[in-house]
Design a protein around this motif. Structure first.
Motif, PDB file in Angstrom:
ATOM      1  N   ALA A 271       0.884  -1.047  -0.040  1.00  0.00           N
ATOM      2  CA  ALA A 271      -0.020   0.061  -0.057  1.00  0.00           C
ATOM      3  C   ALA A 271       0.707   1.299  -0.015  1.00  0.00           C
ATOM      4  O   ALA A 271       1.926   1.289   0.777  1.00  0.00           O
ATOM      5  CB  ALA A 271      -0.986  -0.071   1.272  1.00  0.00           C
ATOM      6  N   GLN A 272       0.722   2.203  -0.844  1.00  0.00           N
ATOM      7  CA  GLN A 272       1.165   3.454  -0.874  1.00  0.00           C
ATOM      8  C   GLN A 272       0.281   4.599  -0.583  1.00  0.00           C
ATOM      9  O   GLN A 272      -0.523   4.634  -0.901  1.00  0.00           O
ATOM     10  CB  GLN A 272       1.985   3.728  -2.312  1.00  0.00           C
ATOM     11  N   GLY A 273       1.082   5.518   0.349  1.00  0.00           N
ATOM     12  CA  GLY A 273       0.121   6.728   0.652  1.00  0.00           C
ATOM     13  C   GLY A 273       1.055   7.849   0.500  1.00  0.00           C
ATOM     14  O   GLY A 273       2.307   7.868  -0.239  1.00  0.00           O
ATOM     15  N   ARG A 274       0.383   8.970   0.393  1.00  0.00           N
ATOM     16  CA  ARG A 274       0.919  10.386   0.020  1.00  0.00           C
ATOM     17  C   ARG A 274       1.767  10.937   1.215  1.00  0.00           C
ATOM     18  O   ARG A 274       2.792  11.802   0.933  1.00  0.00           O
ATOM     19  CB  ARG A 274      -0.019  11.288  -0.480  1.00  0.00           C
ATOM     20  N   SER A 275       1.419  10.627   2.281  1.00  0.00           N
ATOM     21  CA  SER A 275       2.337  11.045   3.438  1.00  0.00           C
ATOM     22  C   SER A 275       2.153  10.176   4.678  1.00  0.00           C
ATOM     23  O   SER A 275       1.400   9.065   4.661  1.00  0.00           O
ATOM     24  CB  SER A 275       1.750  12.673   3.713  1.00  0.00           C
ATOM     25  N   ASP A 276       2.948  10.588   5.570  1.00  0.00           N
ATOM     26  CA  ASP A 276       3.147   9.525   6.557  1.00  0.00           C
ATOM     27  C   ASP A 276       2.079   9.512   7.486  1.00  0.00           C
ATOM     28  O   ASP A 276       1.458   8.659   8.000  1.00  0.00           O
ATOM     29  CB  ASP A 276       4.307  10.085   7.799  1.00  0.00           C
ATOM     30  N   ARG A 277       1.059  10.832   7.506  1.00  0.00           N
ATOM     31  CA  ARG A 277      -0.224  10.907   8.227  1.00  0.00           C
ATOM     32  C   ARG A 277      -1.257   9.959   7.622  1.00  0.00           C
ATOM     33  O   ARG A 277      -1.968   9.247   8.071  1.00  0.00           O
ATOM     34  CB  ARG A 277      -0.671  12.349   8.112  1.00  0.00           C
ATOM     35  N   ASP A 278      -1.317   9.958   6.218  1.00  0.00           N
ATOM     36  CA  ASP A 278      -2.236   9.153   5.492  1.00  0.00           C
ATOM     37  C   ASP A 278      -1.967   7.641   5.943  1.00  0.00           C
ATOM     38  O   ASP A 278      -2.853   6.758   5.931  1.00  0.00           O
ATOM     39  CB  ASP A 278      -2.153   9.347   4.094  1.00  0.00           C
ATOM     40  N   LEU A 279      -0.472   7.308   5.673  1.00  0.00           N
ATOM     41  CA  LEU A 279      -0.126   5.912   5.988  1.00  0.00           C
ATOM     42  C   LEU A 279      -0.354   5.643   7.099  1.00  0.00           C
ATOM     43  O   LEU A 279      -1.049   4.384   7.497  1.00  0.00           O
ATOM     44  CB  LEU A 279       1.324   5.911   5.588  1.00  0.00           C
ATOM     45  N   LEU A 280      -0.231   6.044   8.190  1.00  0.00           N
ATOM     46  CA  LEU A 280      -0.735   5.730   9.802  1.00  0.00           C
ATOM     47  C   LEU A 280      -2.172   5.584   9.704  1.00  0.00           C
ATOM     48  O   LEU A 280      -2.565   4.477  10.534  1.00  0.00           O
ATOM     49  CB  LEU A 280      -0.185   6.775  10.617  1.00  0.00           C
ATOM     50  N   ALA A 281      -2.802   6.423   9.256  1.00  0.00           N
ATOM     51  CA  ALA A 281      -4.418   6.229   9.217  1.00  0.00           C
ATOM     52  C   ALA A 281      -4.777   4.943   8.637  1.00  0.00           C
ATOM     53  O   ALA A 281      -5.452   4.058   9.049  1.00  0.00           O
ATOM     54  CB  ALA A 281      -5.140   7.397   8.697  1.00  0.00           C
ATOM     55  N   MET A 282      -4.108   4.454   7.460  1.00  0.00           N
ATOM     56  CA  MET A 282      -4.303   3.540   6.661  1.00  0.00           C
ATOM     57  C   MET A 282      -3.990   2.079   7.361  1.00  0.00           C
ATOM     58  O   MET A 282      -4.932   1.386   7.669  1.00  0.00           O
ATOM     59  CB  MET A 282      -3.416   3.379   5.512  1.00  0.00           C
ATOM     60  N   CYS A 283      -2.706   2.254   8.286  1.00  0.00           N
ATOM     61  CA  CYS A 283      -2.269   1.065   9.182  1.00  0.00           C
ATOM     62  C   CYS A 283      -3.238   0.900  10.095  1.00  0.00           C
ATOM     63  O   CYS A 283      -3.525  -0.408  10.724  1.00  0.00           O
ATOM     64  CB  CYS A 283      -1.146   1.577   9.723  1.00  0.00           C
TER      65      CYS A 283
END
Length: 258
Positions: free
Chosen positions: A117-129
């Motif tokens: 999975a690829q996110g635009r930012s660390d914040r988006d990535l952490l929410a996805m996790c």
């Protein structure tokens, strides 16, 4: 004058049995514990392994490519063992795709056991996790980030506990020379991985890689460091050949942090 009995300070057998049952229930609720299968390492871990419903952080010992690769493969080996059962997968989330799939497979994490999975930012990535952890259908979630504050780690720990799913947070270097693990965190364990020279072979060639595996902090136990051989194709670490038959009491390759 009537004698007043003094209560015993020792718990009764029934009280001890009740306490053991309560501890077992709490441990079962936290999820399975994943041992490394390396005696000295599991012995030094407070729970005998990694909590399968907790947050665990990993960082490279330096910003060098070699240490970064070692830390990545360390995470891949753990994920591979969590995802060893048929039909389960680990999720690897990142903002910039720079993974080398054959290298992950050499550490035990084969293509059929990994989703990206690829996110635009660390914040988006952490929410996805967080969503992935709470879903509870994954064997493990791995995320590569440069920034995650204490609030973010608290949310990840709660999500891992709720979904009974382990979370591996790989903290990448933001600034040269500043260890990512300097930031506060509520992780169950925090690991720092660095490369060492491989052992000599009797024939020409390159021996199995060696790492300095340092547990910077763990809940309920002391920090320590061990010199270990890199993950094999099952994600398993090993003691260096010269120390494999050494007694644990002798210390092996263990070095306790101050």
């Amino acid at each position: 004058m009537t004698a007043v009995p003094i209560p015993s300070s020792r718990p009764s057998a029934e009280q001890l049995a009740t306490l053991r049952e309560a501890v077992a229930r709490v441990a079962a609720a936290r999820g399975p514990v994943l041992p490394f299968g390396v005696g000295p390492l599991d012995h030094l871990l407070a729970g005998g392994g990694l909590d399968g419903a907790g947050l665990h952080e990993i960082a490279a010992a330096s910003a060098s490519w070699s240490d970064d690769a070692a830390a990545t493969l360390f995470a891949a080996g753990i994920a591979a063992r969590f995802a060893a059962a048929p039909g389960v997968s680990a999720l690897w989330a990142l903002t910039r795709f720079d993974l080398y799939a054959p290298g992950l497979e050499q550490a035990g994490l084969s293509p059929e056991h990994i989703l990206y999975a690829q996110g635009r930012s660390d914040r988006d990535l952490l929410a996805m996790c967080e969503d992935a952890l709470r879903d509870g259908s994954l064997a493990c979630v791995i995320a590569e980030v440069k920034a995650a504050d204490q609030t973010a780690t608290r949310r990840l720990q709660l999500a891992a506990s709720e979904g009974n799913t382990p979370m591996l947070l790989y903290r990448r270097y933001r600034r040269y020379g500043q260890c990512p693990l300097a930031d506060p965190s509520l992780a169950m364990t925090r690991w720092r991985i660095g490369t060492l020279s491989s052992g000599r072979l009797t024939a020409p060639g390159v021996g199995r890689g060696r790492w300095n595996v340092e547990l910077v902090r763990q809940r309920g136990g002391p920090p320590f460091s061990l010199e270990l051989e890199a993950c094999d194709d099952q994600g398993r670490l090993a003691l260096p050949a010269a120390a494999a038959d050494r007694a644990v009491a002798a210390g092996g390759a263990a070095k306790f942090a101050a």
